[in-house]
Scaffold this active site. Sequence first.
Site, mmCIF file in Angstrom:
data_model
loop_
_atom_site.group_PDB
_atom_site.id
_atom_site.type_symbol
_atom_site.label_atom_id
_atom_site.label_comp_id
_atom_site.label_asym_id
_atom_site.label_seq_id
_atom_site.Cartn_x
_atom_site.Cartn_y
_atom_site.Cartn_z
ATOM 1 N N PRO A 286 0.662 -1.228 -0.036
ATOM 2 C CA PRO A 286 -0.052 0.088 0.025
ATOM 3 C C PRO A 286 0.916 1.433 0.037
ATOM 4 C CG PRO A 286 0.065 -0.923 2.348
ATOM 5 C CD PRO A 286 0.883 -1.826 1.171
ATOM 6 N N ARG A 323 -1.786 16.120 -8.962
ATOM 7 C CA ARG A 323 -2.766 15.147 -9.309
ATOM 8 C C ARG A 323 -4.142 15.725 -9.869
ATOM 9 N NH1 ARG A 323 -5.272 12.812 -5.908
ATOM 10 N NH2 ARG A 323 -5.540 11.093 -6.850
ATOM 11 N N CYS A 354 1.751 29.378 -14.827
ATOM 12 C CA CYS A 354 1.406 29.924 -16.046
ATOM 13 C C CYS A 354 1.055 28.990 -17.091
ATOM 14 C CB CYS A 354 2.830 30.713 -16.696
ATOM 15 S SG CYS A 354 2.372 31.646 -18.165
ATOM 16 N N GLU A 355 -0.386 28.167 -16.655
ATOM 17 C CA GLU A 355 -0.774 27.260 -17.511
ATOM 18 C C GLU A 355 -2.372 27.378 -17.368
ATOM 19 O OE1 GLU A 355 0.679 24.306 -19.428
ATOM 20 O OE2 GLU A 355 2.582 24.739 -18.886
#
Length: 430
Positions: A286, A323, A354-355
């Site tokens: 895990p 994520r 900057c996206e």
Amino acid sequence: MILPPHLTVRGGHLHIGEHDAVDLVERFGTPLYVTDDARIRRNFRRLSGALITHYPEVRVLYAAKANGNLAILRTLASMGAGADVFSAGELALALSAGMRPDRLLFNGSSKSPSDLALAVETGVRVSVDSIDELQHLERAAGEAGTTVDIAFRVNPAIDVPTHPKIATGLATSKFGIPADEILNAYRHALAAEHINPVGIHCHIGSQILDVEPFAREVEVLIEVTRDLIDIGVDLSFIDIGGGLGIPYRRETDRAPTPEDYAGAVMPVFLRGIHELGIEPELWVEPGRWLVADSTILLARVNSVKIAHKAFANIDAGFNLLARPVMYDSYHEVVAGNKADMPAVREYTIAGPICETGDILAEDRMLPDLVAGDIIAVLDAGAYGFAMSSQYNSRPRCAEVILSGEEAALMRRAETIDDLVALMEVPPWQA
Ligand SMILES: *Cc1c(COP(=O)(O)O)cnc(C)c1O
């Protein structure tokens, strides 16, 4: 929102463990990853306990890629965890955290010659991902004059309900050896002078919210094991990988508990080994389940913009938590300094990168926000800092770990000097 027990709201402020999130950012600055050590311990006890109740010979190998901070590895080592390591770096960290070499499995679908040499030298077990790799490992072990214990990673061709980028057991995935070629792989291993096939390994994917695929995986492994016994392989462990998901959408996700997981997997495993007359160790790997909910990411609101919708622009983006942009993941957000105020407006939580895709959370009902407010992003302990980058030349933030009343850095924030520290001046520019 239903918070896990280590997160509480007191005096209007979000608390993690004993600590006020607002005090933590005043002391350590933002952005800031904050991890509750006690939560990791509880998660480890719960998951290993659920499995060990069914069968004593369970080994928990923490998937180190989920969060590789040494403080976390030390905590898990102190509880008896081993680790699934996927690189020389993860191997070195696991050893330096005090994990025993015989509790480590060196995984990977593309190990370099130096990776294989390191595996031989440290004496860890290796999960071999192809017959070609087996031959390279045989040569490395021969050169060192030693023998390596291995497992093969089986591709069970199981479709799992998760994001396609984290489904690893599909017939078309890059991982593992197809089940119909696996016997051939073990025959090669039996014939190899410096290889000792002692295990079998599988990992079907990550963030899986249904236990049924895990049960099917174990069925496949038992079937393969039956054939392996016939050709004379003596298995000392069966490794079923990781992948148990957590309820990121705390209101609506229905996530299996460790007891549900054990209840689905263990009867299949126990019936199988009983029929085969063997008693191998059961290894599980895990990652997310042990660490995800232990950690929050704290960020500060830089500005609020009311455009076609309301944006809260914060100082953490996909440079620190990839994520959402990478897997379309959902993370709950809480206004850390206004946690008891009524939610009155929908905000989209945007990072400083900057996206266009640099959005950590979309359309969340929150209290009225102003510059300076604190945003807490929950369940950020797995594949959070571990996947961070310096994109846009932003130094990575600090990580703090909490133990009872104490709070301490487990990684300092990077500085601008750190950004340039590894850069070199080409001689013609000097
Ligand atoms: C990533 C990984 C894990 C852990 O997966 P989680 O979903 O975090 O539990 C386990 N084993 C292998 C081989 C992995 O690559």
